[in-house]
Design an enzyme around this catalytic site. Sequence first.
Site, PDB file in Angstrom:
ATOM      1  N   GLU A  48      56.027  35.268  46.468  1.00 21.75           N
ATOM      2  CA  GLU A  48      55.520  33.718  46.195  1.00 21.75           C
ATOM      3  C   GLU A  48      56.386  32.978  47.165  1.00 21.75           C
ATOM      4  OE1 GLU A  48      53.291  32.309  44.608  1.00 21.75           O
ATOM      5  OE2 GLU A  48      52.499  34.155  43.675  1.00 21.75           O
ATOM      6  N   TYR A 131      55.565  24.434  41.852  1.00 20.34           N
ATOM      7  CA  TYR A 131      54.201  25.549  42.075  1.00 20.34           C
ATOM      8  C   TYR A 131      54.883  26.939  41.609  1.00 20.34           C
ATOM      9  CZ  TYR A 131      51.259  28.855  44.099  1.00 20.34           C
ATOM     10  OH  TYR A 131      50.099  29.739  44.325  1.00 20.34           O
ATOM     11  N   ASP A 149      47.145  25.951  43.738  1.00 19.54           N
ATOM     12  CA  ASP A 149      47.336  26.081  45.183  1.00 19.54           C
ATOM     13  C   ASP A 149      46.132  25.556  46.000  1.00 19.54           C
ATOM     14  OD1 ASP A 149      45.504  27.956  45.064  1.00 19.54           O
ATOM     15  OD2 ASP A 149      46.529  29.440  46.312  1.00 19.54           O
ATOM     16  N   CYS A 204      35.308  31.075  49.333  1.00 17.26           N
ATOM     17  CA  CYS A 204      35.223  29.544  49.274  1.00 17.26           C
ATOM     18  C   CYS A 204      36.326  29.129  50.266  1.00 17.26           C
ATOM     19  CB  CYS A 204      35.299  29.029  48.040  1.00 17.26           C
ATOM     20  SG  CYS A 204      34.686  27.289  47.696  1.00 17.26           S
ATOM     21  N   CYS A 211      29.032  31.109  51.155  1.00 15.98           N
ATOM     22  CA  CYS A 211      28.209  30.778  49.890  1.00 15.98           C
ATOM     23  C   CYS A 211      27.337  31.852  49.507  1.00 15.98           C
ATOM     24  CB  CYS A 211      27.548  29.210  50.178  1.00 15.98           C
ATOM     25  SG  CYS A 211      28.799  27.927  50.535  1.00 15.98           S
ATOM     26  N   CYS A 214      28.962  34.089  47.007  1.00 13.93           N
ATOM     27  CA  CYS A 214      29.823  33.592  46.122  1.00 13.93           C
ATOM     28  C   CYS A 214      29.260  33.556  44.605  1.00 13.93           C
ATOM     29  CB  CYS A 214      29.803  31.738  46.113  1.00 13.93           C
ATOM     30  SG  CYS A 214      30.792  30.927  44.821  1.00 13.93           S
ATOM     31  N   CYS A 220      27.433  25.615  41.593  1.00 10.67           N
ATOM     32  CA  CYS A 220      28.269  24.678  42.482  1.00 10.67           C
ATOM     33  C   CYS A 220      27.569  23.473  42.873  1.00 10.67           C
ATOM     34  CB  CYS A 220      28.528  25.532  43.942  1.00 10.67           C
ATOM     35  SG  CYS A 220      29.511  24.703  45.013  1.00 10.67           S
TER      36      CYS A 220
END
Length: 328
Positions: A48, A131, A149, A204, A211, A214, A220
């Site tokens: 992280e 975060y 995020d 994305c 797309c 997706c 969407c």
Amino acid sequence: MSSVPAGPVPGLDVPAFHESVTRWFDDAARDLPWRRPERTPWEVMVSEFMLQQTPVVRVLPVWRAWMQRWPRPEDLAAATAGEAVRAWGRLGYPRRALRLHATAAEITGRHGGAVPARHDELLDLPGVGAYTAAAIAVFAFGDRRTVVDTNIRRVHARVVTGRALPSRSLTAAETRLAEELMPADDALSVRWNQAVMELGALICTARAPRCERCPVRNACAWVAAGRPAPEEAPPGQTWHGTDRQVRGAIMAVLRAGAAPVPSRHLTGPVDVTVGAPDLTTVLDPGALRALDALHGLDAPEEQRRRALEGLLSDGLAVEGPAGVSLPG
């Protein structure tokens, strides 16, 4: 996926949204070592820190080297801050290395060498913000928390609100939306956070979304609206000629050399420093090459002095009688 008029997000079949994205993740997820069942909380924490503003492809080799060298917090705490900064390499934003080193010392001294599982204790660690604390709590300990995020924000913006990109900074509305979309089940919530993050990273994307691949394209709002352009263009990643570039070049000199570098070689006129007779007795070949690269930027002396002063002020470098070096 059908739309429904009621629910936590009006017009969106949220359970179907969960199912489609997590099912896609089951097949498409990258095999990342910090996601594996045997990963430790420390491995998650290091990932992280490294992944902040840095893509996975750059993080992986550095993360593996760190885990081999410092598999536990106490191992890193026993090293010097300079060793941590040197091992950070070219990941960028090297203050993260200093903060991770300080966090390892705190974990070793106050938590018996174990990454704390409590969210409030994570927040108390050096360099662990909202975060990062949430991400560690979720991905290391299975907590049900929202992790928001840039990738997740972008998926939420497009699928739910029909916007091409989220706002430049996290808003209260985006946080509420993430909370409303969070599954009630703890295990599913962890999987959901991972899956949406991966969808934003692989499909994305900001500049060239795929797309056609997706799993939620039929639901969407952005696709339904004809994929309108962003309301504001994303800022460019300026690098060449910036103080950041010069700071990075100075750090490369310090990382490459074992001995301190006299500051005049970092900030003085090029015709005085490069090729000066005493350089080969002070610097090893790697540091000499890095110094040539620094002066090859043609950065003004004032900018080099400013960059060096910033590194000293941030604790990324120290200056003694023999010159400038990484912190001990």
